[in-house]
Scaffold this motif. Structure first.
Motif, mmCIF file in Angstrom:
data_model
loop_
_atom_site.group_PDB
_atom_site.id
_atom_site.type_symbol
_atom_site.label_atom_id
_atom_site.label_comp_id
_atom_site.label_asym_id
_atom_site.label_seq_id
_atom_site.Cartn_x
_atom_site.Cartn_y
_atom_site.Cartn_z
ATOM 1 N N TYR A 131 1.342 8.411 9.841
ATOM 2 C CA TYR A 131 0.997 7.508 8.819
ATOM 3 C C TYR A 131 0.786 6.282 9.436
ATOM 4 O O TYR A 131 1.515 6.004 10.482
ATOM 5 N N TYR A 132 -0.158 5.455 8.871
ATOM 6 C CA TYR A 132 -0.391 4.040 9.347
ATOM 7 C C TYR A 132 0.641 3.142 9.122
ATOM 8 O O TYR A 132 1.208 2.452 9.886
ATOM 9 N N THR A 133 1.187 3.222 7.811
ATOM 10 C CA THR A 133 2.199 2.415 7.458
ATOM 11 C C THR A 133 3.121 3.171 6.427
ATOM 12 O O THR A 133 2.594 4.243 5.967
ATOM 13 N N SER A 134 4.177 2.714 6.125
ATOM 14 C CA SER A 134 5.015 3.386 5.101
ATOM 15 C C SER A 134 5.217 2.679 3.919
ATOM 16 O O SER A 134 5.989 2.780 3.068
ATOM 17 N N GLU A 135 4.168 1.545 3.594
ATOM 18 C CA GLU A 135 4.258 0.884 2.463
ATOM 19 C C GLU A 135 3.908 1.634 1.293
ATOM 20 O O GLU A 135 3.046 2.602 1.140
ATOM 21 N N LEU A 136 4.723 1.515 0.122
ATOM 22 C CA LEU A 136 4.326 2.152 -1.060
ATOM 23 C C LEU A 136 3.246 1.285 -1.853
ATOM 24 O O LEU A 136 3.192 0.179 -1.849
ATOM 25 N N GLN A 137 2.420 1.964 -2.529
ATOM 26 C CA GLN A 137 1.284 1.615 -3.350
ATOM 27 C C GLN A 137 1.518 1.913 -4.693
ATOM 28 O O GLN A 137 1.762 3.040 -5.085
ATOM 29 N N ILE A 138 0.808 1.058 -5.582
ATOM 30 C CA ILE A 138 0.791 1.551 -7.184
ATOM 31 C C ILE A 138 -0.622 1.659 -7.537
ATOM 32 O O ILE A 138 -1.253 0.612 -7.088
ATOM 33 N N ALA A 139 -0.776 2.552 -8.167
ATOM 34 C CA ALA A 139 -2.318 3.005 -8.382
ATOM 35 C C ALA A 139 -2.784 1.971 -9.534
ATOM 36 O O ALA A 139 -1.966 1.989 -10.393
#
Lengths: 300, 317
Positions: A131-139
């Motif tokens: 994965y490029y980043t392990s940041e979590l995102q909120i839709a």
């Protein structure tokens, strides 16, 4: 449900469209079906991964999961993948062209190149997912009942910008016009003083750079695996043929059609068969309109 | 088992698998070498043969829709019929397409068939696959070595029979029409030959042979899973044909020996010398080798090891 499927379809479609433009260019300008094109997507994605690993993910921009380094990585991967595409041409396809080999010999060579390129990725970066980043995102709810991640919206917008830039290039730039001339008729283009070698080089550079963008976007919205490009191969060809083999707008619309068909199909058939949808679409097109939706009869 | 018996057993196993691939390569050579049909979905027909055989001849299992436990030969004939039928349907839809479009379509066929084997669990056992697929006269032999030798002899006979049949077919008037279509379709049509019909026939016959190879593989190994039928098999069989020399049935046989030999030898070396943690990467090296062999053959020896024999009509001169 349907709204979400359409939104997802546009996203997949934008990624497929970027890859399909390269397939389309090789069908029209280089005159062969390049089975190794999908591997360029994989190479682009992994080159960007390497770049990000050295440059660091940086500080996230606004709601996105990544920062400026990833955008720089798209550019770096585009250049790197263009170099890979040029190298394959120099070592393999150019040799066969110089000998005046049958176009289908180039297709076989593409098989071989694909095996080598895909397994080099496996050899260098290993089999596990990245994965490029392990940041979590909120839709975000962009419309009622339609949720998209900020990254996905960004990918859609950037893909659109890339396609628009390419359209303007082909329309107004001298080199772009030479490419279109060669797509129409290589013999006539040669007579008119088009530098064939230069056009072929730029075809690979553009195809490689767009493939890299598609690969990074695919890796950003799903994950990176050595077979990620290969799994898109059928979709890329369907989009290119659907679009008529040569026209840029055609390839983009073809890509969107494939993306939409795949994602809408999940509403009616088991998700396990999703990967067969491009093939069914391809059969329909080839049976009823082999010249593609926007092609002329000449190539049928 | 003594060291010698161990080596003999290994050699018999290798030779049997080589013959199975040689048979598939012969089928592909009829399509590509003789007729110029670009079948990029070899593995799909191979899988249809294998699964049809397993469904017809494996003993019934309660969790599967069908497993009929029919006699071995019925399974084999059924597998050939199934691949012929699939080829007829696909051929009717696609045979008029130009070369690379046919390649893409048949590639799609193979991808779709693999999806079916993976997802239609009630018929195919899904990712767990099919087991207890029988060999002919199972239970007759005391040792597994004897049973393997018997299967090797069986494969040798079957491959030889198909080789001889194809040799006489390509020299027959029917075979000459195929070659004429490959060389100049317009001229062949002008001579009153229904090119589409001949192409369809060659496509069906070639796919039937590939399906038979798949069935014999399933029977030999006794176990099938969707992961036996990945696209790399198509590329391997194509490499066999191109390395040996397409358009020549002996080339197909030699190519199968050379390419499968290289694959097996490199696999053996890798599993011996590469640490366990890097075995996947070792597999990648094997695939890279196949790709390199294919590309180098195209670049440096486009006719393959032996190439097609030039044929001059006895009416010439």
């Amino acid at each position: 449900m349907i709204g979400q499927a359409i939104a997802d379809g546009f996203l997949t479609g934008a990624i497929i469209a970027l890859g399909a433009i390269g397939v389309s260019l090789s069908l029209q300008i280089l005159r062969f079906a390049n089975f190794s094109h999908a591997e360029l997507l994989t190479w682009g994605a992994y080159l960007a991964l390497t770049f990000v690993a050295f440059a660091g993910a940086g500080v996230s921009i606004g709601p996105l999961s990544f920062g400026w380094p990833l955008l720089a990585a798209v550019a770096a991967a585009g250049m790197g993948t263009a170099v890979v595409a040029l190298a394959v041409d120099l070592l393999v396809f150019a040799q066969l062209r110089a000998r005046g080999a049958h176009p289908l010999t180039l297709v076989f060579a593409g098989f071989g190149a694909a095996l080598i390129l895909r397994n080099l990725v496996l050899l260098i970066w290993g089999p596990e997912a990245h994965y490029y980043t392990s940041e979590l995102q909120i839709a975000i709810e962009v419309m009622p009942d339609v949720r998209m991640l900020p990254d996905q919206i960004f990918v859609l917008a950037l893909a659109f910008a890339v396609v628009l830039a390419l359209h303007l290039f082909l329309r107004y730039n001298r080199l772009g016009m030479a490419m279109r001339a060669m797509a129409e008729s290589p013999a006539l283009a040669r007579v008119c003083g088009v530098e064939i070698g230069k056009v072929i080089r730029w075809t690979w550079i553009i195809s490689g750079a767009l493939a890299a963008a598609a690969g990074v976007f695919s890796g950003l919205t799903v994950q990176l695996r050595p077979e990620m490009g290969f799994n898109l191969l059928l979709s890329l060809f369907t989009a290119a043929i659907l679009g008529g083999g040569g026209s840029l707008v055609g390839a983009v619309i073809g890509g969107l059609a494939v993306g939409l068909a795949e994602n809408l199909s999940v509403l009616v058939i088991p998700a396990g068969y999703k990967a067969a949808v491009p093939f069914l679409l391809l059969l329909l097109v080839l049976f009823f309109r082999p010249q593609g939706l926007f092609g002329s009869m000449e190539r049928a | 088992m003594s060291a010698f018996a161990g080596q003999l057993s290994y050699f018999i196993f290798f030779a049997t698998v080589t013959l199975i691939f040689a048979m598939a390569t012969l089928g592909l050579n009829l399509q590509w070498g003789s007729t110029g049909l670009f079948n990029a979905g070899v593995v799909g027909f191979y899988a249809i043969g294998g699964y049809a055989f397993a469904i017809l001849s494996a003993p019934p299992r309660p969790e599967l829709l069908a497993n009929f436990g029919l006699p071995w030969i019925v399974g084999l004939l059924g597998a050939m019929a199934a691949s012929a039928l699939a080829a007829a349907i696909i051929g009717l839809l696609t045979i008029r397409l130009r070369g690379d479009y046919l390649a893409i379509t048949t590639f799609g066929v193979a991808v779709s068939i693999q999806l079916v084997t993976l997802n239609w669990e009630a018929l195919t056992g899904g990712s767990l696959g099919m087991t207890a697929i029988p060999r002919p006269i199972a239970g007759f032999f005391d040792s597994s070595l004897d049973a393997n030798i018997f299967y090797f002899v069986l494969m040798l006979g079957a491959t030889a029979a198909i080789y001889l049949a194809l040799e006489s077919i390509v020299r027959s008037p029917w075979g000459r029409v195929l070659k004429a279509i490959r060389e100049d379709e317009t001229a062949a049509i002008a001579l009153g030959k229904d090119a589409r019909l001949f192409r369809l026939q060659a496509f069906i016959l070639g796919s039937t042979i590939i399906g038979a190879a798949g069935a014999l593989y399933a029977s030999f190994i006794g176990f099938l899973s969707p992961f036996d039928f990945t696209p790399i098999l198509t590329f391997q069989i194509w490499t066999m044909l191109i390395v040996g020399g397409s358009g020549n049935n002996r080339g197909a046989l030699i190519g199968a020996v050379v390419v499968w030999g290289l694959w097996t030898a490199s696999g053996a070396l890798i599993s011996k010398y590469v640490p366990a943690a890097y075995q996947t990467q070792g597999g990648a090296v094997q695939s890279i080798l196949i790709g390199l062999v294919l590309v180098c053959t195209l670049l440096f020896r486009p006719r393959g090891l032996i190439g097609e024999e030039p044929v001059v009509s006895r009416h010439a001169t």
